[in-house]
Every structure is written in structure tokens, then in C-alpha cells.
Design an enzyme around this catalytic site. Structure first.
Site, mmCIF file in Angstrom:
data_model
loop_
_atom_site.group_PDB
_atom_site.id
_atom_site.type_symbol
_atom_site.label_atom_id
_atom_site.label_comp_id
_atom_site.label_asym_id
_atom_site.label_seq_id
_atom_site.Cartn_x
_atom_site.Cartn_y
_atom_site.Cartn_z
ATOM 1 N N LEU A 572 0.697 -1.317 -0.063
ATOM 2 C CA LEU A 572 -0.072 0.033 0.002
ATOM 3 C C LEU A 572 0.893 1.250 0.042
ATOM 4 O O LEU A 572 0.713 2.221 -0.437
ATOM 5 C CB LEU A 572 -0.938 -0.037 1.339
ATOM 6 C CG LEU A 572 -2.094 -1.028 1.297
ATOM 7 C CD1 LEU A 572 -2.846 -0.984 2.683
ATOM 8 C CD2 LEU A 572 -3.105 -0.692 0.337
ATOM 9 N N GLY A 573 2.081 1.243 0.728
ATOM 10 C CA GLY A 573 2.984 2.296 0.668
ATOM 11 C C GLY A 573 4.141 1.964 1.489
ATOM 12 O O GLY A 573 4.382 0.971 2.081
ATOM 13 N N GLY A 575 7.350 3.615 3.578
ATOM 14 C CA GLY A 575 7.776 4.712 4.314
ATOM 15 C C GLY A 575 9.390 4.427 4.805
ATOM 16 O O GLY A 575 9.937 3.750 4.529
ATOM 17 N N GLY A 578 9.439 1.386 7.081
ATOM 18 C CA GLY A 578 8.844 0.046 6.897
ATOM 19 C C GLY A 578 7.935 0.060 5.606
ATOM 20 O O GLY A 578 7.786 1.109 4.957
ATOM 21 N N VAL A 579 7.314 -1.126 5.287
ATOM 22 C CA VAL A 579 6.395 -1.153 4.254
ATOM 23 C C VAL A 579 4.991 -1.539 4.877
ATOM 24 O O VAL A 579 4.939 -2.473 5.757
ATOM 25 C CB VAL A 579 6.901 -2.188 3.038
ATOM 26 C CG1 VAL A 579 5.962 -2.610 2.300
ATOM 27 C CG2 VAL A 579 8.284 -1.916 3.022
ATOM 28 N N VAL A 580 3.910 -0.862 4.193
ATOM 29 C CA VAL A 580 2.747 -1.252 4.589
ATOM 30 C C VAL A 580 2.045 -2.347 3.525
ATOM 31 O O VAL A 580 1.899 -1.849 2.098
ATOM 32 C CB VAL A 580 1.809 -0.049 4.586
ATOM 33 C CG1 VAL A 580 0.352 -0.409 5.128
ATOM 34 C CG2 VAL A 580 2.408 0.962 5.689
ATOM 35 N N LYS A 593 1.585 -3.559 8.668
ATOM 36 C CA LYS A 593 2.769 -2.665 8.641
ATOM 37 C C LYS A 593 3.982 -3.452 9.085
ATOM 38 O O LYS A 593 3.794 -3.980 10.259
ATOM 39 C CB LYS A 593 2.541 -1.585 9.536
ATOM 40 C CG LYS A 593 3.406 -0.384 9.327
ATOM 41 C CD LYS A 593 3.221 1.127 9.942
ATOM 42 C CE LYS A 593 2.030 1.686 9.399
ATOM 43 N NZ LYS A 593 1.807 2.815 10.116
ATOM 44 N N ASP A 694 2.389 13.636 15.655
ATOM 45 C CA ASP A 694 2.770 13.820 13.994
ATOM 46 C C ASP A 694 1.291 13.861 13.433
ATOM 47 O O ASP A 694 1.102 13.080 12.316
ATOM 48 C CB ASP A 694 3.773 12.808 13.632
ATOM 49 C CG ASP A 694 4.278 12.905 12.411
ATOM 50 O OD1 ASP A 694 4.180 14.010 11.832
ATOM 51 O OD2 ASP A 694 4.696 11.956 11.711
#
Ligand code: NAG
Ligand code: NAG
Ligand code: NAG
Ligand code: NAG
Ligand code: NAG
Ligand code: NAG
Length: 891
Positions: A572-573, A575, A578-580, A593, A694
């Protein structure tokens, strides 16, 4: 004549003189009585033998003592002598039907008394030792006496031979005399027209010799109430009169009874009139009028039935015959609850789809069954499962007990099932994943609460040792097989997936960044803002407490399956941390996640657990829920609910790339309010204070309906309420950082308020917070927004051009703009609290779009659903866990 015979003679003389004395004492009592009566019977003289007086009977021959006084219905007036108690040979005292008045005297010495009848006099009080020490009493009748309110004395248990106790219209007040349950010889009990209140004591079931029970027409306000179940045990009952009370519940099962007359008129009896009643062969007279009966018309053949038209109309037909199947099912459900009167008021007739309370139909079948908060007790009937069209079933906030029938899981259209806040026990059945289940605040799994089912189960176990051994063998085998299988899978999987690398297109962090902050960390003049937009502090807090969240642990195999072995197509994305992945867990979409092992590796298992602990405590409908986590070697995985609507960022400024249509003003307002509520909860409504740190549009996720949830929350947990600020290393995103936080690292809830203000500005203008393409002094949205607000014309042009609205909406926009300005005040104490934002926005939204309201039920539902889901995953893992460890933290 010897000396002995002298002694005998002396004894005889002494005895006869004692007898004579007793006899003359009895005579004195009768003469005393004659004096107190204003109109004694004509045969009563001033002297002579009292044994020849009308109404007086003496022992013949022998002692000649008075054994019976029978002055019934002689129109006597006057009072009674206190010496009455010296008539120690008295067996019967009949004074009924006169006009005697005053205090009724003590009968303390009359231990031979078998019958006492005082009905219809004008006595005003009974002695304090009334009914004490009357072991021979068999018949007691005290009807129609204008006494001061009294209660049946416990001393009556001494009269264990008592067969008849009649005391109607005798001013007996208070609770039903439970002591009567000890009089097991009672055959007739009549307490009509008194001031009794409350329910029938369960002990009355002991009165199995009772043939006649009359409790009708209590005159107290409360009358007699509660269930009449206890009378079903009185197998010899021939006459039961309980009319004109407030009894509730159904007529109990009278099979094998000898009942001849039943009068329950004018109560609040409910339910189906049992067939066992009209099958009683001896039954002659029945009065059912003016109750709340339901179901089929009873079939009384050859019986005098008093059934007024209004009662008849409650039955499903005007003649005996079956009801509509839907009615039959619903009444079976009502039976589980003991046919409560509140339901019976509307649950009558043959058409439930009209006005039956809690029932909503579509296409002639029940679609919603909602009886929450109706004070229901009893159990959930398996019959509910026959309501196959029901989509929503809500029984929350009642006092239901027992188990949830397994058959409920077969209800094909069920989507929402709510039973929170009852006393249900045993286990929650496994519903399909598509069913939202809310079952918190019950007694599930509380085996030590002394529930009967458990002890019954234990007995069964004992009695069947062979079965135990069989089961043990089976369990051991199963464990071995599962163990081998898991081992095998693990080996296979270990080869299949490698640590993630997040190098690549990380434009913003998606990593989980909670930390438990070291409170003694000092800013130490370190004001440098990290070079990344976001930063994780790797502080090594010393966590020693036990974590509450172990129950959310998921096995890696489940997550591998859910993400198709972390298939690239599911990403999905990415960052910085990490990776989702998008995953499918038991037909439910989730976001998994997978934290970068490089960054995560430095964090110990304990610290990770501390973070999980924080996350699980924070549950709210506008916060993205953590569903579970997994640690496996260096792998750290977090499972969140999946939000299908993308991020707010995509909807605001990445429209071209994302392909979304611009949000309307109402949609933006709704999102703003959702976010405010989520943050408000973090700040104060959860038991502890959490600070997000955040907040930004890419952390605000939307669902299909464009309702918002805040993600990546729980950055900082404040230790206690008194100290609302704390030093941390700065973590956050440029543009959204409150000035004091960026410069000192001092974090308070106002840091989030600032970021929230920035988000409002972005939603009003459709601009990014930082725009490098603009001149230096205009790069920061906050500066230029505040400046433009000073000039109406300029500001109008500044607002997102895709917004299209009339004067009303413009007014509300200006108010939101003003709120945004306040939120971004330079001084933190000038910024409002989050709850102020919630209030401002919700009142604006109300005016602007009155129908838009948060559905609280829905939110609780979805929240519980997650827990339910989690429960299922845990079970898939063969993990043994307390089945009720899930608890929700609703607001
Ligand atoms: C109750 O008793 C009084 C006399 O004490 C009588 O006048 C009255 O009619 C009685 N009431 C009933 C309902 O029998
Ligand atoms: C009635 O019987 C019960 C048990 O059989 C006993 O506990 C109770 O004390 C008795 N009541 C009186 C007043 O003796
Ligand atoms: C019985 O109760 C009614 C209503 O509460 C009251 O008016 C009446 O005085 C009571 N009678 C006695 C004898 O206690
Ligand atoms: C039954 O009803 C009849 C007539 O209404 C009445 O005469 C008779 O006494 C009643 N029997 C009983 C046991 O109540
Ligand atoms: C459900 O309906 C069927 C058929 O109408 C009936 O046989 C069955 O007893 C019902 N189940 C329950 C639990 O009432
Ligand atoms: C639980 O249900 C009762 C009614 O049965 C209600 O009074 C109470 O407020 C409920 N508790 C919660 C926490 O909702």
C-alpha cells in the site's frame, strides 16, 4: 384403713379441690365476660352453673371445665376480659358475627385451643403474644376486622397443625408473610383484601397440601406482584383467586393439577395461556379478563370462561387456532425473557410488523430486532435463529443470563449482533466474520462464578472417566500433529521471506513511532530539528510492568497468508521505517505494517511490547484501530484496520495522481470534526493523556464513506495528568510543528492543536503546508493564511477554488478559518483545547447539515467487531486465552 390409703384420700381431696378451684376460676372468667357484655344471652344469669349457659360447653363428668365458647352471630356488643387466657381447657372460641370491640385479649394459656373464630367484630388490636404457643390450633379465622395494620407473627409456626387460615380484610400489611410457608398442614389460606405488597415467597411451593388459595384484591398501592410460578407446585390446589393484583409473567404449567376455579382477572399476566390449563379435567370456572395475554386463544371447552372482549382481542385470533409463524417465533423469544409486561403491552395480536416494540420489518419479515435497555432478564431463546431476515439484533444493556445459543450463528442475514452489558456467560459463539459482534461487559468464561452449567459439567466429567482418557489421547495427538505442521510451515516460510528494505520512494514516514518517553530526558539545548521529516527516538526506556496486550499476538503464518507472503503487489505504501501491505485476514481487509528490521532491530522486544500496550489502550471510532501484532525473530509487524478511502492528503492536494474528486465543504467539515474527536479522545477522554505529535493529512485515513480516522497516534503517553508537558526529542513533520516544540522539544497537547490548525488551513485552501515554489516568506501556509485573513477579498481568492458554496457555507468557512487561526497561535496557551474545536465544529455542522450525526451504535459495533475478529484469529492459532480479555475503551 392404712396410712397409705389416707395418703391417697388426701391426694384425691387435694386434686379435687384443685379441680374445683380451676372450675371456679373458669366460672369467674365467664361471669367476668357476662359483665363486660352489654347484652349477654338471656340464659346467662348472675350466678349458677355456667356450664348450662347458652354457648358454653364444659367437660362432662370429670373436671367440668369450660372447653368451648360458641357465641357466634348473637349480636353481642361489649369487650372481652383479659382473664380469657385462664380458660386453659378451652378448645374452641367462636365469637364471629358480633360487634365486640376493644383490644382482643391474650390467649397465652389456651394451649388446647383448636378453633378460633373472630370474624366480623370491631376489635381494634391483637395482643403482642397473639398466636404464641397455640400448638393445637387447626382453624383460625380473622376476617373483616378493623384492626390496626399488623403482620402475621412468626409465632404462628408453633401452630403446626393449622389447616385453615382465613384473614381477609384484616389489615395485614407489608410483605407476604413468608412464615406461612412453614405451615405444611395448611389446606386453605385466605388473605384477600389486605394491604400486602411484593412477591410470593418461593417457599410457598412447600404448601403442597393447600387446596384453596385466595389472595385477591390487595388494597395496598403496590398490591401483590411478581410471578405466580410458585403456585404450580401446589398439586392439590382446587381454587386459586388472585384477581385484582399486579402479578406479572405467564400462567405456569398446571398439568396434573386438580384446579376447579381460577380467577386471575385484573392483573398483568402475560404470555401464552398454557394448554395444560385448559386440559385440566376438573376445571369449571376461569376468569382471565384484563390481563396482557398473548398468542393463541385458549380452547376452554365445557368451562365457564370470563374473557372480556378487550382481552380476547389480544389473542392472535378470535377463536382457538395457531398464530402466524412469525408471531409464534417472536413469542418463543419473549418466553425466554419471561414474557415481560413491557413487551406484552404491544406484542399482541397476529401482526408483529405493526407496532410491536423493538421490531422493525421490511417486506413482511423482521429485519431489525432491537430490545436494548429494556430491563430484560431471562435468557436468549434459540428461537431467535428462526428470524432469518434479521440484519441487526441488539439486546444490549439488559440483565440477560445464560448462554448465547449457537444457532444464532446460522442467521444468514445477520450483520450486527449486540449483547454488551448483560450477564451472559459460557462462551461467545463463533459468528461469521461478516457479522459485527459487540459483546463486552458480560460474564463470558467466568467459570469460577459458580454457574450451574459449570458444576453440572464437572459432574459429567467425573462420571465418565473413559471419555476423559479418550479426549486426552485425542488432544495429545492433535498437539503433536499441529506442532509438526507449524514447524514445517515455519521452515518453509523462513526461506520465503526476507527482511524488508525500505529504501526507495519514501516521501513521508509511514512508520509506527510510538515511544514511551524517558521523563528525565533533558532537552539540553539540543534544538536541532532532525533532517528527516519524521524521526524516531530510540530511547531505551526501562519497562518493567507486565503488558496487557499479549492476547493480540498473531502468528507469523497468519500474516504471511494474509499478505500472500508479503507479495509486492499488496504494498500500500512505503515509508522511511517500513512497508505497509494490504492483507486479507479471514475475509477482512487489513493493513499490515512490516517494520524495517534495520530500524526496529535496535528496539528490544520489551520496548515493542510497551508500544503495543499503549496502542491497545487507545480505541476510538476516529482512531485507526490496531488489530494485532506479530514478532517473529527480528520481524515486527503491526496489523491495523484497512481504510479503503485513502489519506486526506490524497483527497486534498494529490488529486491528479489519486484521481479523487475534490471534497465538498460538508465532507471537509465532517472529516475535520472526526479528526477533532479522535484527537480529543487521545488528549483526555482515554484514561491517560496521549499526544500524537505527528498529525498531518497523510496520517488521516478515510473510509468508503469519507469518514476519517487518525492513524499513527500514540506517539507520546504522558505519565500523569498533573504534568501535561514533557521533554522529548522532536519527532514530527515540518510545517506542522508548533514553534515551542520545534525549538525546545517541550511537548504538550497544544502541539497537536497547532498541527490540527494547520490541517484546517489545508482543508480550507487546498494547499500544501509547505510550498517551495513560492517566495521564502510565503512558503509556510500558516504565515500566509493568517496574513490573508486580514483582507476579505484576498482571503476569498485564497480559499480552495474547487469549493462551491452559498452565503451560509461561507459563513461557516469563516468560522473554521478563525478556529484554524486560533489553533495556530504562536503562544501555546492561546490555542484552544481540542474539545473546544469539537464543540465549535459540531455546532457549525449541526446548523449546516442537521441530519449529519454520528451514529454511536455503529461506532461501538465496528469497534467490537475488531475485537471479535481478533478473537477469531487467536483461536486459529490454537492459542489458549481468556475469552474475555477483549475490552473496549469507548468514550
Ligand atoms: C371489611 O371489613 C369492614 C368491617 O371491618 C366492612 O365494613 C367492609 O365492608 C369489609 N370490606 C370488604 C371488602 O369485605
Ligand atoms: C421456616 O422454615 C425454614 C426452613 O424450613 C426456617 O429456616 C425458618 O426459620 C422457619 N421460620 C420460622 C419462623 O421458624
Ligand atoms: C391499606 O393501604 C391503603 C393504600 O395504601 C391505605 O389507604 C389504607 O389505609 C391501608 N389500610 C390499612 C388497614 O393499612
Ligand atoms: C363457578 O361459577 C358459577 C357461576 O358463575 C358459580 O355459581 C360457582 O360457585 C363457581 N364455582 C367456583 C368453584 O368458583
Ligand atoms: C424454528 O422453526 C421451525 C419451523 O417453523 C420449528 O420447527 C422450530 O421448532 C423453530 N425453532 C425454534 C427454536 O423455535
Ligand atoms: C448497563 O445496563 C444498565 C441497564 O441494564 C444501564 O443502566 C447501565 O447504564 C448500562 N451500563 C453501561 C456502562 O452502559
Amino acid at each position: 384403713m392404712g396410712r397409705d390409703s389416707h395418703l391417697v384420700l388426701l391426694a384425691v381431696l387435694l386434686f379435687s379441690s384443685l379441680v374445683a378451684a380451676a372450675k371456679s376460676a373458669d366460672e369467674d372468667v365467664i361471669f367476668g365476660l357476662a359483665k363486660l357484655l352489654s347484652n349477654p344471652p338471656s340464659s346467662w344469669g348472675a350466678g349458677g352453673d355456667v356450664c348450662v349457659f347458652d354457648g358454653i360447653t364444659c367437660e362432662r363428668g370429670g373436671s367440668g371445665r369450660v372447653t368451648s365458647i360458641d357465641l357466634g352471630d348473637m349480636g353481642l356488643t361489649g369487650t372481652l376480659p383479659t382473664s380469657l387466657s385462664s380458660l386453659t381447657a378451652l378448645k374452641e372460641l367462636h365469637l364471629q358475627g358480633n360487634a365486640l370491640h376493644g383490644d382482643f385479649p391474650s390467649l397465652a394459656g389456651c394451649t388446647d385451643l383448636t378453633r378460633l373464630m373472630l370474624d366480623g367484630n370491631w376489635f381494634t388490636s391483637l395482643p403482642s403474644d397473639f398466636l404464641k404457643d397455640l400448638p393445637s390450633l387447626q382453624y383460625l379465622s380473622l376476617e373483616d376486622l378493623p384492626l390496626k395494620p399488623w403482620s402475621v407473627p412468626d409465632a404462628i409456626v408453633g401452630s403446626s397443625l393449622l389447616e385453615t387460615f382465613s384473614a381477609s380484610n384484616a389489615s395485614i400489611a407489608g410483605a407476604f408473610p413468608a412464615v406461612l410457608a412453614n405451615l405444611s398442614s395448611l389446606r386453605s389460606l385466605r388473605l384477600s383484601y389486605n394491604n400486602l405488597t411484593g412477591g410470593l415467597p418461593a417457599g410457598l411451593a412447600e404448601l403442597i397440601a393447600l387446596e384453596s388459595l385466595q389472595l385477591n384484591n390487595q388494597m395496598s398501592d403496590g398490591k401483590l406482584s411478581g410471578s405466580i410460578d410458585v403456585v404450580a407446585a401446589m398439586k392439590n390446589l382446587r381454587l386459586l383467586w388472585i384477581q385484582s393484583n399486579k402479578f406479572t409473567g405467564p400462567i405456569p404449567d398446571f398439568s396434573n393439577s386438580q384446579l376447579e376455579a381460577l380467577n386471575v382477572r385484573d392483573n398483568r399476566l402475560t404470555g401464552v395461556v398454557p394448554a395444560s390449563l385448559y386440559e385440566i379435567k376438573t376445571l369449571r370456572n376461569v376468569s382471565l379478563t384484563n390481563n396482557l395475554f398473548q398468542g393463541p386463544m385458549p380452547d376452554f371447552r365445557g368451562v365457564n370462561v370470563d374473557l372480556a372482549a378487550d382481552t380476547v382481542s389480544r389473542f392472535c385470533q378470535s377463536r382457538p387456532g395457531p398464530c402466524d409463524p412469525l408471531v409464534t417465533t417472536l413469542l418463543a423469544v419473549a418466553a425466554g425473557f419471561g414474557y415481560p409486561a413491557e413487551l406484552a403491552e404491544t406484542w399482541n395480536g397476529n401482526t408483529p410488523c405493526g407496532n410491536w416494540i423493538g421490531i422493525v420489518c421490511s417486506n413482511g419479515d423482521v429485519s431489525i430486532f432491537d430490545l436494548h435497555n429494556r430491563g430484560l432478564s431471562g435468557t436468549i431463546s434459540p428461537a431467535i435463529a428462526n428470524l432469518t431476515s434479521v440484519g441487526k439484533l441488539d439486546l444490549s444493556n439488559n440483565h440477560l443470563t445464560g448462554v448465547i445459543p449457537d444457532t444464532l450463528t446460522t442467521m444468514s442475514n445477520l450483520k450486527i449482533f449486540i449483547v454488551s452489558n448483560n450477564s451472559l456467560d459460557s462462551e461467545l459463539p463463533k459468528f461469521k466474520p461478516s457479522v459485527k459482534v459487540l459483546a463486552d461487559r458480560n460474564q463470558f468464561g467466568k467459570s469460577d462464578s459458580g454457574s450451574q452449567s459449570v458444576s453440572a459439567g464437572a459432574l459429567k466429567w467425573k462420571s465418565d472417566a473413559g471419555m476423559i482418557i479418550g479426549i486426552l489421547v485425542a488432544v495429545v495427538l492433535l498437539v503433536i500433529i499441529v506442532g509438526l505442521f507449524v514447524h514445517h510451515r515455519r521452515k518453509k516460510n523462513a526461506e520465503k521471506f526476507r527482511p524488508v528494505s525500505s529504501k526507495g520512494s519514501a516521501d513521508e514516514s509511514e512508520m509506527m513511532k510510538i515511544q514511551v518517553v524517558e521523563t528525565n530526558w533533558s532537552a539540553n539545548g539540543n534544538t536541532a530539528v532532525p533532517a528527516d521529516y519524521s524521526q524516531v527516538s530510540a530511547g531505551s526506556a526501562n519497562i518493567t510492568h507486565l503488558f496487557e496486550s499479549h492476547g493480540m499476538q498473531l502468528p507469523i503464518e497468519v500474516l504471511l497468508k494474509a499478505t500472500d507472503n508479503f507479495n509486492e503487489d499488496c504494498i500500500l505504501g512505503k515509508g522511511g521505517f517500513g512497508v505497509v501491505f494490504k492483507g486479507n485476514l479471514n475475509e477482512r481487509l487489513v493493513a499490515v505494517k512490516r517494520c524495517d528490521s534495520g530500524t526496529m532491530g535496535t528496539k528490544g522486544q520489551q520496548e515493542f511490547m510497551a508500544e503495543i500496550d499503549v496502542l491497545t489502550k487507545v480505541r476510538h471510532r476516529h482512531l485507526v484501530g490496531l488489530l494485532g501484532y506479530c514478532t517473529h525473530g527480528y520481524e515486527r509487524l503491526l496489523v491495523y484496520e484497512y481504510m479503503s478511502g485513502g489519506t486526506l492528503r490524497e483527497h486534498l492536494c494529490d488529486l491528479q495522481r489519486s484521481g479523487y474528486t475534490p471534497l465538498t465543504w460538508t465532507q471537509r467539515m465532517t472529516i475535520a470534526l472526526d479528526v477533532a474527536r479522535g484527537i480529543e479522545y487521545l488528549h483526555g477522554l482515554a484514561q491517560e493523556t496521549f499526544i500524537h505529535r505527528d498529525l498531518k493529512p497523510s496520517n488521516i485515513l478515510l473510509d468508503q464513506d469519507l469518514r476519517a480516522k487518525v492513524s499513527d497516534f500514540g506517539l507520546v503517553k504522558l505519565a500523569n495528568d498533573t504534568d501535561k508537558s514533557m521533554m522529548t526529542r522532536v519527532a514530527g513533520t515540518f510545517g506542522y510543528l508548533a514553534p515551542e516544540y520545534a525549538t525546545t522539544g517541550k511537548v504538550t497537547t497544544k502541539v497537536d492543536v497547532y498541527a490540527y490548525g494547520v490541517i484546517l488551513m489545508e482543508m480550507i485552501t487546498g494547499r500544501k503546508v509547505l510550498d517551495d515554489s513560492l517566495p521564502d516568506d510565503e512558503t509556510h501556509l500558516v504565515t500566509i493564511f493568517r496574513r490573508n485573513m486580514l483582507d476579505k477579498e484576498k482571503f476569498r481568492k485564497f480559499v480552495d477554488p474547487t469549493l462551491d458554496f452559498g452565503p451560509e457555507a461561507w459563513k461557516s468557512l469563516l468560522e473554521v478559518a478563525d478556529l484554524a487561526r486560533h489553533c495556530t497561535a504562536r503562544e501555546q496557551n492561546q490555542r484552544p483545547d481540542m474539545c473546544h474545536c469539537v464543540n465549535r465544529l459540531s455546532s457549525l455542522l449541526d446548523e449546516w447539515k442537521p441530519t449529519e450525526v454520528d451514529d454511536d451504535d455503529e461506532c461501538e459495533t465496528s469497534e467490537m467487531h475488531l475485537n471479535q475478529q481478533l478473537e477469531k484469529w487467536r483461536c486459529d492459532d490454537f492459542t489458549i486465552s481468556d475469552s474475555d480479555t477483549f475490552s473496549t475503551f469507548n468514550m
